[in-house]
Design a protein around this motif. Structure first.
Motif, PDB file in Angstrom:
ATOM      1  N   HIS A 175       0.845  -1.195   0.000  1.00  0.00           N
ATOM      2  CA  HIS A 175       0.000   0.000   0.000  1.00  0.00           C
ATOM      3  C   HIS A 175       0.881   1.245   0.000  1.00  0.00           C
ATOM      4  CE1 HIS A 175      -3.659   2.269   0.710  1.00  0.00           C
ATOM      5  NE2 HIS A 175      -3.026   2.940   1.642  1.00  0.00           N
ATOM      6  N   LYS A 176       0.410   2.305  -0.664  1.00  0.00           N
ATOM      7  CA  LYS A 176       1.078   3.607  -0.646  1.00  0.00           C
ATOM      8  C   LYS A 176       0.061   4.669  -0.248  1.00  0.00           C
ATOM      9  CE  LYS A 176       4.348   2.945  -4.469  1.00  0.00           C
ATOM     10  NZ  LYS A 176       4.773   3.503  -5.767  1.00  0.00           N
ATOM     11  N   ASP A 177       0.459   5.545   0.662  1.00  0.00           N
ATOM     12  CA  ASP A 177      -0.365   6.689   1.051  1.00  0.00           C
ATOM     13  C   ASP A 177       0.364   7.962   0.673  1.00  0.00           C
ATOM     14  OD1 ASP A 177      -2.709   5.708   2.246  1.00  0.00           O
ATOM     15  OD2 ASP A 177      -1.678   5.332   4.135  1.00  0.00           O
ATOM     16  N   VAL A 178      -0.343   8.901   0.080  1.00  0.00           N
ATOM     17  CA  VAL A 178       0.221  10.205  -0.237  1.00  0.00           C
ATOM     18  C   VAL A 178       0.003  11.123   0.958  1.00  0.00           C
ATOM     19  CG1 VAL A 178       0.043  12.221  -1.752  1.00  0.00           C
ATOM     20  CG2 VAL A 178      -0.187   9.926  -2.697  1.00  0.00           C
ATOM     21  N   GLU A 200      -1.320  21.328   3.976  1.00  0.00           N
ATOM     22  CA  GLU A 200      -2.642  21.922   4.194  1.00  0.00           C
ATOM     23  C   GLU A 200      -3.244  22.505   2.909  1.00  0.00           C
ATOM     24  OE1 GLU A 200       0.403  25.062   5.535  1.00  0.00           O
ATOM     25  OE2 GLU A 200       0.185  22.913   5.710  1.00  0.00           O
ATOM     26  N   TYR A 201      -2.435  22.690   1.868  1.00  0.00           N
ATOM     27  CA  TYR A 201      -2.920  23.225   0.598  1.00  0.00           C
ATOM     28  C   TYR A 201      -3.194  22.123  -0.434  1.00  0.00           C
ATOM     29  CZ  TYR A 201      -1.045  27.343   2.846  1.00  0.00           C
ATOM     30  OH  TYR A 201      -0.771  28.326   3.756  1.00  0.00           O
ATOM     31  N   GLY A 202      -2.971  20.884  -0.059  1.00  0.00           N
ATOM     32  CA  GLY A 202      -3.234  19.767  -0.949  1.00  0.00           C
ATOM     33  C   GLY A 202      -2.059  19.368  -1.821  1.00  0.00           C
ATOM     34  N   ALA A 203      -0.911  20.006  -1.614  1.00  0.00           N
ATOM     35  CA  ALA A 203       0.281  19.649  -2.384  1.00  0.00           C
ATOM     36  C   ALA A 203       0.940  18.415  -1.779  1.00  0.00           C
ATOM     37  CB  ALA A 203       1.271  20.810  -2.400  1.00  0.00           C
ATOM     38  N   ARG A 204       1.445  17.545  -2.632  1.00  0.00           N
ATOM     39  CA  ARG A 204       2.101  16.316  -2.178  1.00  0.00           C
ATOM     40  C   ARG A 204       3.415  16.670  -1.481  1.00  0.00           C
ATOM     41  NH1 ARG A 204       2.927  11.115  -5.872  1.00  0.00           N
ATOM     42  NH2 ARG A 204       0.703  11.252  -5.635  1.00  0.00           N
ATOM     43  N   GLU A 205       3.563  16.174  -0.253  1.00  0.00           N
ATOM     44  CA  GLU A 205       4.806  16.370   0.484  1.00  0.00           C
ATOM     45  C   GLU A 205       5.678  15.126   0.465  1.00  0.00           C
ATOM     46  OE1 GLU A 205       4.126  17.833   4.439  1.00  0.00           O
ATOM     47  OE2 GLU A 205       4.082  19.883   3.684  1.00  0.00           O
ATOM     48  N   SER A 206       5.034  13.982   0.622  1.00  0.00           N
ATOM     49  CA  SER A 206       5.777  12.719   0.659  1.00  0.00           C
ATOM     50  C   SER A 206       4.799  11.574   0.446  1.00  0.00           C
ATOM     51  CB  SER A 206       6.510  12.560   2.005  1.00  0.00           C
ATOM     52  OG  SER A 206       5.584  12.498   3.068  1.00  0.00           O
ATOM     53  N   GLU A 207       5.332  10.361   0.474  1.00  0.00           N
ATOM     54  CA  GLU A 207       4.520   9.155   0.409  1.00  0.00           C
ATOM     55  C   GLU A 207       4.955   8.218   1.524  1.00  0.00           C
ATOM     56  OE1 GLU A 207       3.650   8.696  -4.367  1.00  0.00           O
ATOM     57  OE2 GLU A 207       5.131   7.402  -3.431  1.00  0.00           O
ATOM     58  N   THR A 208       4.018   7.454   2.038  1.00  0.00           N
ATOM     59  CA  THR A 208       4.334   6.406   2.996  1.00  0.00           C
ATOM     60  C   THR A 208       4.074   5.076   2.314  1.00  0.00           C
ATOM     61  OG1 THR A 208       3.708   7.813   4.856  1.00  0.00           O
ATOM     62  CG2 THR A 208       3.833   5.445   5.267  1.00  0.00           C
ATOM     63  N   ASP A 235       7.398 -10.446   8.420  1.00  0.00           N
ATOM     64  CA  ASP A 235       7.509 -11.200   9.674  1.00  0.00           C
ATOM     65  C   ASP A 235       6.451 -10.789  10.695  1.00  0.00           C
ATOM     66  OD1 ASP A 235       9.783 -12.427   8.581  1.00  0.00           O
ATOM     67  OD2 ASP A 235      11.067 -10.810   9.317  1.00  0.00           O
ATOM     68  N   GLU A 236       5.194 -10.745  10.267  1.00  0.00           N
ATOM     69  CA  GLU A 236       4.070 -10.386  11.131  1.00  0.00           C
ATOM     70  C   GLU A 236       4.165  -8.977  11.694  1.00  0.00           C
ATOM     71  OE1 GLU A 236       3.136 -13.383  14.002  1.00  0.00           O
ATOM     72  OE2 GLU A 236       3.648 -15.001  12.613  1.00  0.00           O
ATOM     73  N   LYS A 237       4.934  -8.117  11.049  1.00  0.00           N
ATOM     74  CA  LYS A 237       5.063  -6.713  11.432  1.00  0.00           C
ATOM     75  C   LYS A 237       4.759  -5.865  10.205  1.00  0.00           C
ATOM     76  CE  LYS A 237       8.828  -7.949  14.445  1.00  0.00           C
ATOM     77  NZ  LYS A 237      10.263  -7.917  14.585  1.00  0.00           N
ATOM     78  N   THR A 238       4.500  -4.592  10.434  1.00  0.00           N
ATOM     79  CA  THR A 238       4.301  -3.650   9.345  1.00  0.00           C
ATOM     80  C   THR A 238       5.485  -2.708   9.309  1.00  0.00           C
ATOM     81  OG1 THR A 238       1.908  -3.769   9.590  1.00  0.00           O
ATOM     82  CG2 THR A 238       2.778  -1.858   8.431  1.00  0.00           C
ATOM     83  N   LEU A 239       6.049  -2.550   8.128  1.00  0.00           N
ATOM     84  CA  LEU A 239       7.158  -1.631   7.919  1.00  0.00           C
ATOM     85  C   LEU A 239       6.627  -0.452   7.126  1.00  0.00           C
ATOM     86  CD1 LEU A 239      10.253  -1.201   8.209  1.00  0.00           C
ATOM     87  CD2 LEU A 239      10.458  -2.249   5.944  1.00  0.00           C
ATOM     88  N   LEU A 240       6.758   0.760   7.680  1.00  0.00           N
ATOM     89  CA  LEU A 240       6.326   1.973   7.009  1.00  0.00           C
ATOM     90  C   LEU A 240       7.561   2.777   6.628  1.00  0.00           C
ATOM     91  CD1 LEU A 240       3.410   3.033   9.380  1.00  0.00           C
ATOM     92  CD2 LEU A 240       3.243   1.817   7.202  1.00  0.00           C
ATOM     93  N   VAL A 241       7.694   3.058   5.337  1.00  0.00           N
ATOM     94  CA  VAL A 241       8.842   3.811   4.846  1.00  0.00           C
ATOM     95  C   VAL A 241       8.315   5.100   4.230  1.00  0.00           C
ATOM     96  CG1 VAL A 241      10.833   3.800   3.310  1.00  0.00           C
ATOM     97  CG2 VAL A 241      10.083   1.666   4.387  1.00  0.00           C
ATOM     98  N   THR A 242       8.757   6.241   4.760  1.00  0.00           N
ATOM     99  CA  THR A 242       8.378   7.533   4.213  1.00  0.00           C
ATOM    100  C   THR A 242       9.382   7.917   3.139  1.00  0.00           C
ATOM    101  OG1 THR A 242       7.422   8.179   6.338  1.00  0.00           O
ATOM    102  CG2 THR A 242       7.874   9.946   4.765  1.00  0.00           C
ATOM    103  N   VAL A 243       8.855   8.269   1.958  1.00  0.00           N
ATOM    104  CA  VAL A 243       9.679   8.621   0.805  1.00  0.00           C
ATOM    105  C   VAL A 243       9.386  10.065   0.431  1.00  0.00           C
ATOM    106  CG1 VAL A 243      10.099   8.117  -1.625  1.00  0.00           C
ATOM    107  CG2 VAL A 243       9.654   6.249  -0.027  1.00  0.00           C
ATOM    108  N   LYS A 244      10.452  10.848   0.268  1.00  0.00           N
ATOM    109  CA  LYS A 244      10.305  12.247  -0.145  1.00  0.00           C
ATOM    110  C   LYS A 244      11.411  12.570  -1.140  1.00  0.00           C
ATOM    111  CE  LYS A 244       9.902  16.938   1.553  1.00  0.00           C
ATOM    112  NZ  LYS A 244       9.809  17.801   2.729  1.00  0.00           N
ATOM    113  N   ASP A 245      11.015  13.167  -2.260  1.00  0.00           N
ATOM    114  CA  ASP A 245      11.972  13.559  -3.305  1.00  0.00           C
ATOM    115  C   ASP A 245      12.834  12.393  -3.761  1.00  0.00           C
ATOM    116  OD1 ASP A 245      11.012  16.199  -3.128  1.00  0.00           O
ATOM    117  OD2 ASP A 245      12.450  16.706  -1.561  1.00  0.00           O
TER     118      ASP A 245
END
Length: 92
Positions: free
Chosen positions: A51-54, A58-66, A72-82
């Motif tokens: 899954h990817k979240d944008v 506050e103005y609706g501009a994309r800052e990053s993605e998660t 291994d029964e865990k969730t890894l969240l990686v924030t990507v910017k530029d």
């Protein structure tokens, strides 16, 4: 009285929240992903995210993605910017 009640609710919600751990790196076997690595390196090591979240400002501009991975029964969240890994979090 109101401050005490608010503090008690905050502490209770933190106690019930899933444990999360932020890190500067994450090991995929004997290969390591590090904050600052490229998106290409992330895909090379972790593959396609489930899954990817944008993340927008506050103005609706994309800052990053998660990017979300299940490992291994865990969730890894990686924030990507530029095009670079900005943050790595593991949720149990």
């Amino acid at each position: 009285m109101r401050k005490i009640t608010t503090a008690a609710i905050l502490l209770a919600s933190l106690a019930l929240a899933p444990a999360a751990q932020a890190a500067d790196s994450y090991a995929f076997g004997n290969r390591v992903l590090t904050v600052g690595d490229s998106v290409g390196r992330l895909v090379e090591l972790a593959g396609t995210p489930v899954h990817k979240d944008v993340v927008e400002n506050e103005y609706g501009a994309r800052e990053s993605e998660t990017w979300e991975y299940r490992r291994d029964e865990k969730t890894l969240l990686v924030t990507v910017k530029d095009g670079k890994v900005q943050q790595i979090r593991e949720i149990y």
